[in-house]
Design a protein around this motif. Structure first.
Motif, PDB file in Angstrom:
ATOM      1  N   LEU A 161      41.035  59.099 -33.923  1.00 17.18           N
ATOM      2  CA  LEU A 161      41.408  59.335 -35.327  1.00 17.18           C
ATOM      3  C   LEU A 161      40.267  59.011 -36.303  1.00 17.18           C
ATOM      4  CD1 LEU A 161      44.987  57.731 -35.191  1.00 17.18           C
ATOM      5  CD2 LEU A 161      44.421  60.169 -35.101  1.00 17.18           C
ATOM      6  N   HIS A 162      39.070  58.714 -35.788  1.00 15.34           N
ATOM      7  CA  HIS A 162      38.049  58.144 -36.678  1.00 15.34           C
ATOM      8  C   HIS A 162      37.658  59.075 -37.831  1.00 15.34           C
ATOM      9  CE1 HIS A 162      35.186  60.526 -34.251  1.00 15.34           C
ATOM     10  NE2 HIS A 162      34.317  60.355 -35.226  1.00 15.34           N
ATOM     11  N   ASP A 163      37.784  60.371 -37.616  1.00 22.58           N
ATOM     12  CA  ASP A 163      37.360  61.312 -38.663  1.00 22.58           C
ATOM     13  C   ASP A 163      38.528  62.016 -39.354  1.00 22.58           C
ATOM     14  OD1 ASP A 163      34.632  61.111 -39.041  1.00 22.58           O
ATOM     15  OD2 ASP A 163      34.099  62.639 -37.564  1.00 22.58           O
ATOM     16  N   VAL A 164      39.769  61.523 -39.186  1.00 23.29           N
ATOM     17  CA  VAL A 164      40.897  62.261 -39.793  1.00 23.29           C
ATOM     18  C   VAL A 164      40.764  62.374 -41.315  1.00 23.29           C
ATOM     19  CG1 VAL A 164      42.671  61.894 -38.010  1.00 23.29           C
ATOM     20  CG2 VAL A 164      42.431  60.247 -39.880  1.00 23.29           C
ATOM     21  N   GLY A 165      40.035  61.447 -41.923  1.00 17.52           N
ATOM     22  CA  GLY A 165      39.838  61.504 -43.369  1.00 17.52           C
ATOM     23  C   GLY A 165      39.089  62.754 -43.812  1.00 17.52           C
ATOM     24  N   LYS A 166      38.451  63.437 -42.848  1.00 11.77           N
ATOM     25  CA  LYS A 166      37.709  64.659 -43.202  1.00 11.77           C
ATOM     26  C   LYS A 166      38.630  65.768 -43.692  1.00 11.77           C
ATOM     27  CE  LYS A 166      33.417  64.321 -40.649  1.00 11.77           C
ATOM     28  NZ  LYS A 166      32.632  64.835 -39.512  1.00 11.77           N
ATOM     29  N   ILE A 167      39.906  65.672 -43.357  1.00  9.78           N
ATOM     30  CA  ILE A 167      40.863  66.691 -43.795  1.00  9.78           C
ATOM     31  C   ILE A 167      40.928  66.728 -45.324  1.00  9.78           C
ATOM     32  CG2 ILE A 167      42.982  65.257 -43.792  1.00  9.78           C
ATOM     33  CD1 ILE A 167      42.807  68.747 -42.280  1.00  9.78           C
ATOM     34  N   LYS A 190      33.543  59.721 -48.447  1.00  9.14           N
ATOM     35  CA  LYS A 190      34.911  59.256 -48.718  1.00  9.14           C
ATOM     36  C   LYS A 190      35.818  59.367 -47.498  1.00  9.14           C
ATOM     37  CE  LYS A 190      34.955  60.161 -53.669  1.00  9.14           C
ATOM     38  NZ  LYS A 190      35.277  61.179 -54.663  1.00  9.14           N
ATOM     39  N   HIS A 191      35.404  60.166 -46.477  1.00  9.29           N
ATOM     40  CA  HIS A 191      36.314  60.381 -45.349  1.00  9.29           C
ATOM     41  C   HIS A 191      36.622  59.091 -44.598  1.00  9.29           C
ATOM     42  CE1 HIS A 191      32.734  60.479 -42.697  1.00  9.29           C
ATOM     43  NE2 HIS A 191      33.566  60.271 -41.715  1.00  9.29           N
ATOM     44  N   ALA A 192      35.708  58.110 -44.633  1.00  8.11           N
ATOM     45  CA  ALA A 192      35.928  56.869 -43.888  1.00  8.11           C
ATOM     46  C   ALA A 192      37.093  56.071 -44.493  1.00  8.11           C
ATOM     47  CB  ALA A 192      34.646  56.039 -43.874  1.00  8.11           C
ATOM     48  N   GLN A 215      35.285  51.768 -40.576  1.00 12.39           N
ATOM     49  CA  GLN A 215      33.961  51.159 -40.346  1.00 12.39           C
ATOM     50  C   GLN A 215      32.982  52.004 -39.507  1.00 12.39           C
ATOM     51  OE1 GLN A 215      34.432  47.247 -38.663  1.00 12.39           O
ATOM     52  NE2 GLN A 215      35.867  46.563 -40.227  1.00 12.39           N
ATOM     53  N   HIS A 216      33.390  53.198 -39.067  1.00  9.96           N
ATOM     54  CA  HIS A 216      32.521  53.858 -38.087  1.00  9.96           C
ATOM     55  C   HIS A 216      31.186  54.332 -38.647  1.00  9.96           C
ATOM     56  CE1 HIS A 216      34.506  57.549 -39.616  1.00  9.96           C
ATOM     57  NE2 HIS A 216      33.480  58.215 -39.105  1.00  9.96           N
ATOM     58  N   HIS A 217      31.035  54.383 -39.977  1.00 11.59           N
ATOM     59  CA  HIS A 217      29.714  54.729 -40.542  1.00 11.59           C
ATOM     60  C   HIS A 217      28.976  53.506 -41.083  1.00 11.59           C
ATOM     61  CE1 HIS A 217      29.699  59.056 -40.065  1.00 11.59           C
ATOM     62  NE2 HIS A 217      30.962  59.072 -40.438  1.00 11.59           N
ATOM     63  N   GLU A 218      29.523  52.331 -40.854  1.00 11.64           N
ATOM     64  CA  GLU A 218      28.795  51.114 -41.225  1.00 11.64           C
ATOM     65  C   GLU A 218      27.665  50.908 -40.216  1.00 11.64           C
ATOM     66  OE1 GLU A 218      29.382  49.679 -43.939  1.00 11.64           O
ATOM     67  OE2 GLU A 218      31.497  49.920 -44.466  1.00 11.64           O
ATOM     68  N   VAL A 244      28.660  55.783 -30.145  1.00  8.69           N
ATOM     69  CA  VAL A 244      28.966  57.029 -29.451  1.00  8.69           C
ATOM     70  C   VAL A 244      29.092  58.204 -30.426  1.00  8.69           C
ATOM     71  CG1 VAL A 244      30.029  55.837 -27.490  1.00  8.69           C
ATOM     72  CG2 VAL A 244      31.485  56.613 -29.352  1.00  8.69           C
ATOM     73  N   ASP A 245      29.471  57.911 -31.670  1.00  8.81           N
ATOM     74  CA  ASP A 245      29.553  58.958 -32.694  1.00  8.81           C
ATOM     75  C   ASP A 245      28.154  59.521 -32.970  1.00  8.81           C
ATOM     76  OD1 ASP A 245      30.701  60.545 -34.720  1.00  8.81           O
ATOM     77  OD2 ASP A 245      30.325  59.027 -36.247  1.00  8.81           O
ATOM     78  N   VAL A 246      27.172  58.642 -33.110  1.00  9.71           N
ATOM     79  CA  VAL A 246      25.791  59.096 -33.345  1.00  9.71           C
ATOM     80  C   VAL A 246      25.303  59.873 -32.122  1.00  9.71           C
ATOM     81  CG1 VAL A 246      23.386  58.360 -33.615  1.00  9.71           C
ATOM     82  CG2 VAL A 246      25.186  57.230 -34.947  1.00  9.71           C
TER      83      VAL A 246
HETATM   84 FE   LIG Z   1      32.704  60.184 -39.634  1.00  3.21          FE
END
Ligand SMILES: [Fe+2]
Length: 360
Positions: A161-167, A190-192, A215-218, A244-246
């Motif tokens: 679910l880490h990127d669900v804010g992208k919606i 803002k997606h985070a 926190q995944h972009h921290e 792993v995202d990077v």
């Molecule tokens: Fe992201």
């Protein structure tokens, strides 16, 4: 089989693995012989690459991290979640848990899983394919770090679910390859926080999983967003997902940028990102990644050319290489680099140069 970029595909090549679209339909089935019209369709759909049957390696399979069925279930579940969120509804936490449980069960039941960087996804479903990959890679890393199943599930749910804010972010901005204005970049960032808010409000999902989205972009040196947290302030779960995202972002075949090979990704993660990512987690992560995946064409320090046909989990930079013979000698000769200390891989031969080395 081996992965061939769509621009390098030729009519007559045979499809090695079915190509699924995000909705689970099969666009091309295994065994199909490519025609120009099919290749044209792949280009129109922005599908970056395809697995084809390799005449040089008819007997070599590239092992999957998770089965197609489990992958599709997770992709479709995420797609349904995003739909629910965009309609202003709560998403189905039970389904998300089930999809993640299946990934955890599959990965923990296999021994010696090695990541072969063999995922292919279409451009339009990047978020879904990417999130499922991030989930598997995060769980695999958590396994190496000794997490129990409950921890792996919380980690996996947060990763899926880490990127669900992208919606909530304008699609045109998300799909822009480069040259974001400051305003647009602020919008993407803002997606985070929005992802965190969406996940936090969902019944049955742990706050740990919600904080992974937050926190995944921290970055551990405080240079990330949205809050500029440092390593001490970040959850370990989020530090894993950051790594792993990077990795998945820089190795995937996005249409506008050439994907990096795993050995190049390792260099980036180890050097450029050293200040930003948890170095110990990077190390643990790479214990599971085939630096030279099966099917990679390599030049050895002896000057010989060969194809990677197997990997050694104990030493992933020393795979087993099948030599390509110049004469008509049909006998197969393989060198296990782990047991031949004087010989190492000198170079990786990329697809565009492949024809210069074989089939000539
Ligand atoms: Fe992201």
């Amino acid at each position: 089989m081996r992965k061939v970029l769509t621009e390098d595909l030729k009519a007559g090549m045979k499809v090695a693995k079915p190509l699924y679209l995000a909705d689970g339909t099969v666009l091309l089935n295994a065994g199909v012989t490519l025609k120009e019209s099919y290749i044209q369709q792949l280009k129109e759909r922005n599908i970056p690459a395809l697995f084809i049957i390799d005449e040089d390696l008819p007997d070599v399979e590239v092992p999957e991290m998770i089965s197609d069925q489990t992958r599709l279930q997770a992709t479709q579940t995420l797609q349904e979640c995003m739909n629910d969120i965009s309609l202003g509804n709560q998403f189905n936490a039970r389904k998300v848990k089930k999809a993640v449980n299946n990934i955890v069960d599959e990965l923990t039941s296999k021994r010696h899983v090695v990541v072969h960087l063999n995922d292919i996804r279409s451009y339009d479903d990047y978020t879904f394919g990417h999130s499922v990959n991030v989930t598997s890679l995060a769980i695999l890393t958590g396994m190496s770090m000794g997490y129990n199943k409950l921890e792996l599930r919380d980690l996996g749910i947060g990763a899926l679910l880490h990127d669900v804010g992208k919606i909530t972010v304008d699609e045109d901005i998300l799909l822009k390859s480069e040259g974001l204005t400051d305003e647009e970049f602020a919008e993407v960032q803002k997606h985070a926080r929005r992802g965190y808010e969406i996940v936090r409000e969902t019944d049955g999902i742990s706050s740990c999983s919600a904080h992974i989205a937050f926190q995944h972009h921290e970055r551990i040196n405080g240079s990330g967003y949205p809050r500029g947290l440092t390593g001490d302030e970040m959850l370990e779960f989020a530090q894993i997902v950051a790594v792993v995202d990077v990795y998945d972002a820089i190795t995937c075949d996005r249409v506008y940028r050439d994907a990096l090979e795993p050995h190049e990704a390792l260099e980036i993660l180890e050097d450029m990102m050293q200040a930003k990512l948890n170095h110990e987690i990077v190390q643990v992560f790479f214990e599971n990644v085939a630096i030279y995946p099966i099917g990679t064409l390599v030049e050895l320090s002896t000057g010989q050319i060969g194809i990677v046909v197997d990997v050694n989990k104990e030493d992933l930079s020393s795979p087993v290489v099948r030599l390509i013979k110049e004469d008509d000698d049909v006998e197969i000769e393989e060198i296990d680099l782990m047991h031949n200390e004087g010989i190492e891989i000198a170079d990786v031969i990329t697809d565009s140069k492949r024809d210069e080395y074989i089939n000539t």
